[in-house]
Design an enzyme around this catalytic site. Structure first.
Site, PDB file in Angstrom:
ATOM      1  NE  ARG A   1     -10.186  -8.363 -18.889  1.00  0.00           N
ATOM      2  CZ  ARG A   1     -10.419  -7.351 -19.717  1.00  0.00           C
ATOM      3  NH1 ARG A   1      -9.515  -6.408 -19.881  1.00  0.00           N
ATOM      4  NH2 ARG A   1     -11.547  -7.273 -20.380  1.00  0.00           N
TER       5      ARG A   1
ATOM      6  CG  ASP B   1     -11.397  -3.807 -21.679  1.00  0.00           C
ATOM      7  OD1 ASP B   1     -12.522  -4.301 -21.870  1.00  0.00           O
ATOM      8  OD2 ASP B   1     -10.405  -4.466 -21.387  1.00  0.00           O
TER       9      ASP B   1
ATOM     10  N   PRO C   1       0.824  -1.217   0.000  1.00  0.00           N
ATOM     11  CG  PRO C   1      -0.152  -1.119   2.133  1.00  0.00           C
ATOM     12  CD  PRO C   1       0.654  -1.993   1.229  1.00  0.00           C
TER      13      PRO C   1
ATOM     14  CD  GLU D   1       1.449  -4.309  11.472  1.00  0.00           C
ATOM     15  OE1 GLU D   1       1.403  -3.104  11.215  1.00  0.00           O
ATOM     16  OE2 GLU D   1       0.437  -5.022  11.588  1.00  0.00           O
TER      17      GLU D   1
HETATM   18  C1  9D3 Z   1      -2.039  -2.750   9.806  1.00  0.00           C
HETATM   19  C2  9D3 Z   1      -0.836  -2.460   9.036  1.00  0.00           C
HETATM   20  N1  9D3 Z   1      -0.867  -1.157   8.387  1.00  0.00           N
HETATM   21  C3  9D3 Z   1      -0.373  -0.136   9.321  1.00  0.00           C
HETATM   22  C4  9D3 Z   1      -0.854   1.219   9.001  1.00  0.00           C
HETATM   23  C5  9D3 Z   1      -0.025  -1.165   7.206  1.00  0.00           C
HETATM   24  C6  9D3 Z   1      -0.386  -2.237   6.248  1.00  0.00           C
HETATM   25  C7  9D3 Z   1       0.498  -3.266   5.989  1.00  0.00           C
HETATM   26  C8  9D3 Z   1       0.139  -4.273   5.087  1.00  0.00           C
HETATM   27  C9  9D3 Z   1      -1.596  -2.219   5.606  1.00  0.00           C
HETATM   28  C10 9D3 Z   1      -1.951  -3.238   4.704  1.00  0.00           C
HETATM   29  C11 9D3 Z   1      -1.075  -4.249   4.461  1.00  0.00           C
HETATM   30  C12 9D3 Z   1      -1.442  -5.321   3.514  1.00  0.00           C
HETATM   31  N2  9D3 Z   1      -1.678  -4.790   2.176  1.00  0.00           N
HETATM   32  C13 9D3 Z   1      -0.968  -5.168   1.114  1.00  0.00           C
HETATM   33  O1  9D3 Z   1      -0.093  -5.990   1.243  1.00  0.00           O
HETATM   34  C14 9D3 Z   1      -1.202  -4.517  -0.163  1.00  0.00           C
HETATM   35  C15 9D3 Z   1      -2.147  -3.521  -0.564  1.00  0.00           C
HETATM   36  C16 9D3 Z   1      -3.182  -2.820   0.145  1.00  0.00           C
HETATM   37  O2  9D3 Z   1      -3.440  -3.000   1.335  1.00  0.00           O
HETATM   38  N3  9D3 Z   1      -3.910  -1.899  -0.544  1.00  0.00           N
HETATM   39  C17 9D3 Z   1      -3.716  -1.625  -1.862  1.00  0.00           C
HETATM   40  N4  9D3 Z   1      -2.766  -2.233  -2.557  1.00  0.00           N
HETATM   41  C18 9D3 Z   1      -1.998  -3.169  -1.902  1.00  0.00           C
HETATM   42  S1  9D3 Z   1      -0.764  -4.032  -2.598  1.00  0.00           S
HETATM   43  C19 9D3 Z   1      -0.410  -4.858  -1.229  1.00  0.00           C
END
Ligand code: 9D3
Length: 258
Positions: free
Chosen positions: A164, A179, A99, A126
């Site tokens: 795709r 698309d 993220p 985490e």
């Molecule tokens: C509770 C942990 N968070 C602290 C603020 C950070 C966090 C770490 C790992 C939040 C989500 C994640 C897991 N998410 C992904 O691995 C992830 C993801 C996402 O959550 N949203 C959008 N794209 C992606 S790509 C990988």
């Protein structure tokens, strides 16, 4: 050539979702792409096969350890090198789903889909020890501003969106060039769709679609796509890139709205 996707994941079973159903399954059967999952747990060398540990500095949750992930990446890269003999010494990129990255766009998906092979690194807990990311990751990608439980669904979203687009995966009727976000459609939203019966729930199908006049139908669909985009996603409308015909339709739409 078959696209080679390797995935580093603690939950390889999740990938049955794209391997066992739909367009992605058919393309897998037809060897358009291939999938190999690597479980970092299988690369952990201690008695308990530990893949996570407590964060230095304290705080909640656990962090994925660097070494099992490093060994899994090595195995994936080795497989890619064994398979891609004619790749001029280029190695597959390692993509970390996180993220903490820019959300991917249609253009980004098209770039990724052009790579002969990719290695997707899925995090849980985490996150991953930053030193592993610095040492081994080429690209960091998010799929949007919302929180998932891990990288697996994000990796599957990318694989589905890439596969795709590959030649021969969709038939011409459902062609990827049609698309919503395709550059060939000026990044417009889709028009609405109807099928039998002609009247359902007291609602009739738009008369334009029943006319049998292909020019009229095409115009109606294009106008609806423009109307919807204007209303729902004005951020997608680049008026400077619209054709003369589209600008005329847009004027008709804006007349009516007054
Ligand atoms: C509770 C942990 N968070 C602290 C603020 C950070 C966090 C770490 C790992 C939040 C989500 C994640 C897991 N998410 C992904 O691995 C992830 C993801 C996402 O959550 N949203 C959008 N794209 C992606 S790509 C990988």
């Amino acid at each position: 050539m078959t696209k080679q996707y390797d995935v580093i994941t603690l939950f390889p079973e999740m990938f049955d979702a794209i391997a066992d159903s739909g367009v992605t399954r058919r393309a897998l059967d037809e060897k358009v792409w291939a999938l190999k999952c690597w479980n970092p747990r299988d690369f952990a060398t201690d008695k308990y096969r530990t893949i996570d540990d407590r964060p230095f500095g304290g705080g909640p949750g656990m962090v994925m350890k660097a070494e099992p992930l490093n060994a899994a990446i090595n195995a994936a890269i080795q497989r890619q090198q064994d398979l891609q003999l004619a790749n001029f010494g280029n190695t597959a990129k390692v993509v970390y789903l996180t993220p903490q990255a820019k959300p991917i766009t249609d253009a980004g998906i098209r770039q990724l889909a052009a790579e002969p092979g990719l290695i997707f690194l899925c995090g849980r807990y985490e996150g991953i020890d930053e030193r592993l990311i610095e040492a081994r990751v080429d690209l960091e990608i998010s799929i949007g501003d919302y929180v998932l439980s891990g990288g697996e669904l994000a990796a599957m979203v990318l694989i589905d969106a890439m596969v795709r687009l590959l030649p021969g995966v969709l038939n011409t009727a459902e062609s990827a060039t049609e698309d919503s976000f395709s550059p060939a459609r000026n990044h417009l939203l889709d028009h609405s769709h109807y099928t039998r019966p002609e009247v359902w729930n007291n609602a009739a199908v738009p008369t334009e679609l029943m006319s049998g006049n292909h020019a009229e139908i095409a115009k109606w669909r294009r106008k609806l796509a423009l109307t919807r985009t204007l209303k729902r996603r004005p951020d997608l409308l680049d008026v400077t890139k619209l054709s003369k015909e589209d600008l005329k339709l847009l004027q008709e739409i804006q007349q009516k709205q007054k």
